[in-house]
Design an enzyme around this catalytic site. Sequence first.
Site, short mmCIF file in Angstrom:
data_model
loop_
_atom_site.label_atom_id
_atom_site.label_comp_id
_atom_site.label_asym_id
_atom_site.label_seq_id
_atom_site.Cartn_x
_atom_site.Cartn_y
_atom_site.Cartn_z
N ARG A 126 36.17 147.79 94.60
CA ARG A 126 36.78 149.04 95.25
C ARG A 126 37.98 150.22 95.14
NH1 ARG A 126 34.31 146.18 98.67
NH2 ARG A 126 32.32 146.06 99.00
N LYS A 148 42.10 161.93 87.18
CA LYS A 148 40.22 161.56 85.92
C LYS A 148 39.95 160.25 84.87
CE LYS A 148 39.02 166.02 84.33
NZ LYS A 148 38.06 167.34 83.81
N GLU A 190 45.46 171.25 72.21
CA GLU A 190 46.52 170.92 73.59
C GLU A 190 47.60 171.85 73.67
OE1 GLU A 190 43.48 170.72 75.26
OE2 GLU A 190 42.12 169.65 73.92
N LYS A 232 50.38 170.40 82.66
CA LYS A 232 49.21 169.55 83.18
C LYS A 232 49.42 169.13 84.82
CE LYS A 232 45.30 166.90 82.74
NZ LYS A 232 44.51 166.46 81.95
N GLU A 242 39.48 168.99 91.41
CA GLU A 242 38.39 170.17 91.38
C GLU A 242 37.85 171.39 91.33
OE1 GLU A 242 36.25 168.30 87.73
OE2 GLU A 242 37.88 169.21 86.16
N ARG A 247 41.60 174.61 87.52
CA ARG A 247 41.48 173.70 86.87
C ARG A 247 40.95 174.12 85.74
NH1 ARG A 247 41.29 167.09 86.94
NH2 ARG A 247 42.87 166.49 88.52
N ASN A 251 40.70 174.55 80.82
CA ASN A 251 39.00 175.03 80.25
C ASN A 251 39.34 175.61 78.72
OD1 ASN A 251 37.25 173.25 79.67
ND2 ASN A 251 35.62 174.29 81.41
N HIS A 254 38.03 176.46 75.25
CA HIS A 254 36.84 174.98 75.22
C HIS A 254 35.75 175.58 75.15
CE1 HIS A 254 41.09 172.08 75.34
NE2 HIS A 254 40.25 171.28 75.82
N HIS A 258 34.16 173.67 72.45
CA HIS A 258 32.64 172.57 72.26
C HIS A 258 31.55 172.74 72.12
CE1 HIS A 258 35.00 170.80 76.56
NE2 HIS A 258 35.32 170.06 75.19
N HIS A 270 38.54 166.84 68.07
CA HIS A 270 38.07 167.56 69.32
C HIS A 270 39.29 169.02 69.21
CE1 HIS A 270 37.90 168.71 73.26
NE2 HIS A 270 38.83 168.78 73.45
N1 LIG Z 1 40.52 162.68 81.65
C1 LIG Z 1 40.80 163.19 81.14
O1 LIG Z 1 41.35 164.24 81.96
C2 LIG Z 1 41.01 163.61 79.72
C3 LIG Z 1 41.45 165.08 78.99
C4 LIG Z 1 41.49 164.65 78.12
C5 LIG Z 1 40.61 164.11 77.12
N2 LIG Z 1 39.94 162.65 77.65
C6 LIG Z 1 39.16 161.65 76.91
O2 LIG Z 1 39.86 161.40 75.72
C7 LIG Z 1 40.04 160.95 75.03
C8 LIG Z 1 40.10 161.03 73.56
O3 LIG Z 1 41.08 160.59 73.19
P1 LIG Z 1 42.09 160.23 71.91
O4 LIG Z 1 42.41 161.95 71.43
O5 LIG Z 1 43.20 160.09 72.54
O6 LIG Z 1 41.42 159.84 70.52
P2 LIG Z 1 41.32 157.95 71.13
O7 LIG Z 1 41.40 157.30 72.07
O8 LIG Z 1 39.65 157.81 70.13
O9 LIG Z 1 41.93 158.04 70.08
C9 LIG Z 1 42.34 158.29 68.07
C10 LIG Z 1 42.18 157.40 67.92
O10 LIG Z 1 43.71 156.69 66.98
C11 LIG Z 1 44.26 155.77 67.05
N3 LIG Z 1 45.33 155.62 67.40
C12 LIG Z 1 45.96 155.81 69.30
N4 LIG Z 1 47.36 155.61 69.49
C13 LIG Z 1 47.36 155.67 68.14
C14 LIG Z 1 48.85 155.18 67.76
N5 LIG Z 1 49.81 155.08 68.41
N6 LIG Z 1 49.11 154.83 66.21
C15 LIG Z 1 47.68 154.40 65.42
N7 LIG Z 1 46.81 155.19 65.70
C16 LIG Z 1 46.03 155.38 67.51
C17 LIG Z 1 43.22 154.69 68.46
O11 LIG Z 1 42.74 153.90 68.00
C18 LIG Z 1 41.21 155.35 67.54
O12 LIG Z 1 40.89 155.68 66.43
C19 LIG Z 1 38.24 161.23 74.77
O13 LIG Z 1 37.11 160.40 75.11
C20 LIG Z 1 37.93 162.57 75.84
O14 LIG Z 1 36.56 162.68 76.79
C21 LIG Z 1 40.32 162.69 78.99
ZN LIG Z 2 40.41 169.46 75.44
#
Ligand SMILES: NC(=O)c1ccc[n+]([C@@H]2O[C@H](COP(=O)([O-])OP(=O)(O)OC[C@H]3O[C@@H](n4cnc5c(N)ncnc54)[C@H](O)[C@@H]3O)[C@@H](O)[C@H]2O)c1
Ligand SMILES: [Zn+2]
Length: 370
Positions: A126, A148, A190, A232, A242, A247, A251, A254, A258, A270
């Site tokens: 939990r 989130k 971003e 942020k 939200e 928030r 977007n 986006h 998207h 992305h």
């Molecule tokens: N929770 C939230 O508020 C929120 C906001 C925006 C995005 N997200 C989520 O985040 C995800 C995308 O995250 P991301 O863009 O960080 O992608 P990711 O976590 O997939 O990382 C991208 C790639 O880079 C590699 N990598 C990471 N750090 C590295 C480093 N320092 N050196 C070399 N390689 C490295 C990873 O292994 C992966 O292959 C999506 O699933 C999205 O939905 C969440």
């Molecule tokens: Zn984004």
Amino acid sequence: MKTRHVDIKGPNGDYRVEIGPGTLEHVGSQIDTLFSGSHRGGYAVVTDKTVGGLYAEAVRTSLASTGRTIAVHSIPAGEASKSVDELMALFAFLAKHRVGRDGLVIALGGGVVSDLAGFAAATWMRGIPWIVVPTTLESQIDASIGGKTAINIPGGKNLVGAFHKPKAVLIDPTCLKTLRPRDVAAGLAESIKHALISSPDFLTYHEQHVDAVLALDDTVLTELIERNVRVKAGVVERDPFEQTGERMTLNFGHTIGHAIEANCGFTLRHGECVALGIVAACRLSKLMGLLTPTVVDRVPTLLSRYQLPITLSEPIPFELVWETIARDKKSRGQQVRWVLLESIGRTRISTNVDEHAVREAYESLFEPGG
Ligand SMILES: NC(=O)c1ccc[n+]([C@@H]2O[C@H](COP(=O)([O-])OP(=O)(O)OC[C@H]3O[C@@H](n4cnc5c(N)ncnc54)[C@H](O)[C@@H]3O)[C@@H](O)[C@H]2O)c1
Ligand SMILES: [Zn+2]
């Protein structure tokens, strides 16, 4: 170099974001400082295979000085790991290592790792504490801030999740040096979005530091990340769950972004889709009589200096993009709410945007120079 920090206020207490070179190698001592030595349980480090190969050993060594048990769980890199199967595997790992309420989950990686590990921490027994050590620029300025967490299911991305804020976020800009330049640029989209929705001064900062940012200068990156975290964090503090609509401003770029992402067959990151979405959203704002042409022209120039796309090299028909936008919203029983810009730093949410204007703004992405 000294680290900088931002304290984020939340309804259930504050948490600290530490930013600076060396943060990752000193995770152990940072935890001791942040928790004033009161943390007693073991550590469950969750990472992906790529990031783990690069940084898990440094984190393990640093944690070893605290004298508590450390277990490391690696998931395959990539979005496919935000799945029910990986969540179950992570729960099995937490069970095997008897991680209890006094334990601490440490998410070491990009947004995929933090979304999955954060959701596991939110639901395991939990809810147990967790911290994030984000390693992509996108996760340092976006995914790790705001509490989130989520996984994907066949019905859609991020459909299962929870608000569970971390106890701390430890950001080391030096780990961006092992990212591919294209992934750094994706995060910068971003960052430019944050500037556009928050302040003219932050946009100018981007214009003045292109070379240093692209060269991954530690000092400039630390400041850039801090400024992003403040933007942020400000939005999240005013709208933690939200509910107020604030928030929504995050977007910006986006909605069309998207839709491009969903229809490009995984050819674009992305952040690259967000860059295109930002260009279209600025032109849409102009068509709606809000932004001036001078501002609208500044934005694609800046995005392309950061090596981001501003035209769609393989045009996707507008009908497909429009259908995706309408379907996404309908599935949530909502109207499409457009985030527009009145000027740099001032957003306006509108449900009253004409399809023809959206078409014109979107199709401008087909032509060099819009
Ligand atoms: N929770 C939230 O508020 C929120 C906001 C925006 C995005 N997200 C989520 O985040 C995800 C995308 O995250 P991301 O863009 O960080 O992608 P990711 O976590 O997939 O990382 C991208 C790639 O880079 C590699 N990598 C990471 N750090 C590295 C480093 N320092 N050196 C070399 N390689 C490295 C990873 O292994 C992966 O292959 C999506 O699933 C999205 O939905 C969440
Ligand atoms: Zn984004």
